[in-house]
Design a protein around this motif. Structure first.
Motif, mmCIF file in Angstrom:
data_model
loop_
_atom_site.group_PDB
_atom_site.id
_atom_site.type_symbol
_atom_site.label_atom_id
_atom_site.label_comp_id
_atom_site.label_asym_id
_atom_site.label_seq_id
_atom_site.Cartn_x
_atom_site.Cartn_y
_atom_site.Cartn_z
ATOM 1 N N GLY A 66 48.797 38.089 30.569
ATOM 2 C CA GLY A 66 47.972 38.983 31.371
ATOM 3 C C GLY A 66 46.527 38.537 31.423
ATOM 4 N N ARG B 97 44.381 37.447 34.740
ATOM 5 C CA ARG B 97 43.076 38.035 35.043
ATOM 6 C C ARG B 97 42.032 36.946 35.284
ATOM 7 N NH1 ARG B 97 40.530 42.308 37.023
ATOM 8 N NH2 ARG B 97 41.470 43.825 35.587
ATOM 9 N N TYR C 273 45.602 41.988 30.753
ATOM 10 C CA TYR C 273 45.014 41.912 32.101
ATOM 11 C C TYR C 273 43.920 42.937 32.308
ATOM 12 C CZ TYR C 273 44.674 41.691 37.181
ATOM 13 O OH TYR C 273 44.198 41.549 38.469
#
Length: 248
Positions: A88, A92, A203
């Motif tokens: 995640g 990002r 994320y």
């Protein structure tokens, strides 16, 4: 013969073939544009990617990545929560980086494709009307304006490699473009809804869960006929048809 390496067919259909020879992967694509997009996207991506060994028209040679894939569609992911969080965080980083020049499909283009596939799935008797109708409604949440970011575009669970709870690389960048961040998150967790929380731990929480669910339904509805026609089984446990049934 001793010392002769075997050629392993990783994926093969009438559009693309991926072969493995020792620590080298050869990607052969009927559309040389996708090879160019993949090489350029990997050069721009701010996260680990395979090393390009050489490139020719329609052929890309890549070094193998360390580690193993985050999981496989249709099978429980044995990767740790920390590994999912690391994935995640990597996604990002990608989404926050300067996007590539290539523009992805618009919401209107996705909608047209979705309507066409839904009609065919029912008309050809592939899926029951109520299943298609319900998931077409769910998919509508994804069809809204979005801020274009750098997306992988085909971020399947098998395309993210991890080792010791760290991301060692992301493969298969031929669909990279400017697009919807929620699309990447949805494709990575397709069939693994139970790992979405782990992914978002890395994320961040500024996501729309209804949009992610919408992309799960849209991706499944639009992929089923292609998968069946190219030798894959979308009806296997945990795969696309089960994803659609989970929305009922």
């Amino acid at each position: 013969m001793g010392g002769v390496q075997k050629v392993e067919v990783v994926v093969a259909h009438d559009e693309r073939v991926t072969l493995r020879l020792g620590d080298m992967f050869l990607k052969i694509d009927s559309d040389p544009t996708r090879i160019e997009v993949e090489a350029e996207a990997m050069a721009m991506a701010p996260i680990p990617t395979p090393r390009v060994l050489w490139r020719r028209p329609s052929v890309l040679a890549l070094a193998a990545l360390p580690g193993t894939a985050l999981g496989r569609l249709g099978e429980p992911s044995t990767a740790s929560a920390a590994a999912w969080a690391a994935a995640g965080a990597a996604v990002r980083t990608l989404h926050d980086s300067p996007p590539p020049p290539r523009t992805g499909r618009t919401a209107d283009e996705f909608a047209a494709d979705l309507d066409r596939e839904c009609e065919r799935l029912v008309a050809d008797g592939i899926l029951p009307h109520d299943l298609v109708t319900r998931n077409r409604e769910v998919a509508g949440a994804a069809l809204r304006p979005w801020k274009p970011v750098f997306i992988h575009g085909d971020l399947q669970i098998t395309h993210v490699f991890v080792e010791s709870d760290e991301v060692t690389g992301v493969i298969d960048w031929s669909e990279a473009s400017r697009g919807d961040a929620m699309f990447d998150l949805a494709i990575l967790t397709l069939g693994h809804e139970e790992r979405l929380g782990d992914l978002l731990a890395g994320y961040g929480t500024d996501v729309d869960l209804d949009v992610i669910r919408g992309w799960w339904s849209l991706r499944s509805l639009t992929a089923i006929r292609w998968l069946a026609e190219h030798g894959f089984d979308p009806t296997a446990p945990g795969c696309e048809v089960d994803v659609l049934r989970s929305r009922m």
